[in-house]
Design a protein around this motif. Sequence first.
Motif, PDB file in Angstrom:
ATOM      1  N   UNK A 148      -3.816  10.333  -4.596  1.00 21.33           N
ATOM      2  CA  UNK A 148      -4.625   9.120  -4.795  1.00 21.33           C
ATOM      3  C   UNK A 148      -4.813   8.351  -3.495  1.00 21.33           C
TER       4      UNK A 148
ATOM      5  N   UNK B 292      -0.114   8.455  -0.251  1.00 19.20           N
ATOM      6  CA  UNK B 292       0.328   9.659  -0.952  1.00 19.20           C
ATOM      7  C   UNK B 292       0.084  10.900  -0.108  1.00 19.20           C
TER       8      UNK B 292
ATOM      9  N   UNK C  57      -3.889  -2.203  -8.928  1.00 19.76           N
ATOM     10  CA  UNK C  57      -4.485  -1.321  -7.923  1.00 19.76           C
ATOM     11  C   UNK C  57      -5.530  -0.417  -8.586  1.00 19.76           C
TER      12      UNK C  57
ATOM     13  N   UNK D   7      -6.049   4.485  -2.108  1.00 16.51           N
ATOM     14  CA  UNK D   7      -6.267   3.118  -2.557  1.00 16.51           C
ATOM     15  C   UNK D   7      -7.697   2.664  -2.293  1.00 16.51           C
TER      16      UNK D   7
ATOM     17  N   UNK E 195     -10.130  -2.967   1.861  1.00 17.18           N
ATOM     18  CA  UNK E 195     -10.663  -2.357   3.075  1.00 17.18           C
ATOM     19  C   UNK E 195     -11.189  -0.944   2.845  1.00 17.18           C
ATOM     20  N   UNK E 196     -10.685  -0.270   1.813  1.00 16.39           N
ATOM     21  CA  UNK E 196     -11.127   1.093   1.538  1.00 16.39           C
ATOM     22  C   UNK E 196     -12.203   1.172   0.468  1.00 16.39           C
TER      23      UNK E 196
ATOM     24  N   UNK F 245      -6.662  -3.635  -4.040  1.00 15.04           N
ATOM     25  CA  UNK F 245      -5.438  -4.186  -4.623  1.00 15.04           C
ATOM     26  C   UNK F 245      -5.645  -5.653  -4.949  1.00 15.04           C
TER      27      UNK F 245
ATOM     28  N   UNK G 218      -8.819   9.577  -6.838  1.00 15.76           N
ATOM     29  CA  UNK G 218      -8.132  10.832  -6.574  1.00 15.76           C
ATOM     30  C   UNK G 218      -9.137  11.962  -6.633  1.00 15.76           C
TER      31      UNK G 218
ATOM     32  N   UNK H 115      -6.588  -6.592  -0.689  1.00 18.80           N
ATOM     33  CA  UNK H 115      -6.818  -5.434   0.178  1.00 18.80           C
ATOM     34  C   UNK H 115      -7.954  -4.623  -0.412  1.00 18.80           C
TER      35      UNK H 115
ATOM     36  N   UNK I  20       0.825  -1.189   0.000  1.00 20.06           N
ATOM     37  CA  UNK I  20       0.000   0.000   0.000  1.00 20.06           C
ATOM     38  C   UNK I  20       0.866   1.247   0.000  1.00 20.06           C
TER      39      UNK I  20
ATOM     40  N   UNK J 192      -7.230   3.249  -7.552  1.00 21.89           N
ATOM     41  CA  UNK J 192      -7.168   4.399  -6.656  1.00 21.89           C
ATOM     42  C   UNK J 192      -8.259   5.387  -7.052  1.00 21.89           C
TER      43      UNK J 192
END
Lengths: 117, 114
Positions: B43, A107, B33, B45, B58-59, B48, B37, B56, A104, B35
């Motif tokens: 950006x 940014x 990935x 995530x 989770x977001x 993934x 923005x 991943x 991960x 993302x």
Amino acid sequence: AQKVTQAQTEISVVEKEDVTLDCVYETRDTTYYLFWYKQPPSGELVFLIRRNSFDEQNEISGRYSWNFQKSTSSFNFTITASQVVDSAVYFCALSELRYSSASKIIFGSGTRLSIRP
Amino acid sequence: EAGVVQSPRYKIIEKKQPVAFWCNPISGHNTLYWYRQNLGQGPELLIRYENEEAVDDSQLPKDRFSAERLKGVDSTLKIQPAELGDSAVYLCASKGQMGSYEQYFGPGTRLTVT
């Protein structure tokens, strides 16, 4: 928690001036990577550099140079003799290495750099 | 070598409509990935993939967002139904095999929800 702070929201300089973009990071990991990406108006993020937490040696690539200081948790980026084509948004980023492969990336909010002719 | 390809580049839809974004990563890159923005931000995530497995997410707002990478190559991100707050640029990135740390980004899809 990991965090990347780019306090400079916008910078404007005249062409040929030197300019430094600041980046401060927070992490509890002892092993991590730091990155700089450039995002020109076209929108695509372009990878510039990666630095691992064990290597504090400064790096120079043409007009670009990077100063990594672990003691101050900073990874600053300097453009020497700036050019109009350097105008873009620049992002500093941090990645953990917990699973032996950077996963991960966190940014910062970016610094918009404008180079005036 | 071709870079990460995304389509469409721009999409304007009305709220409550569905939308889908497509990404084709760099050939041979196992990690993909997605993302989001938002304007003036970096950006963030969403999800993934390692090959076809989401490792991943989770977001990812799972009530309205979904993603798939059925054959471990290209991927689709879907929003249904879209909300005004979903207006953003959706970026896809890919990374090579273990030991490679740089992510390579596509040009993104700029979504405007009206």
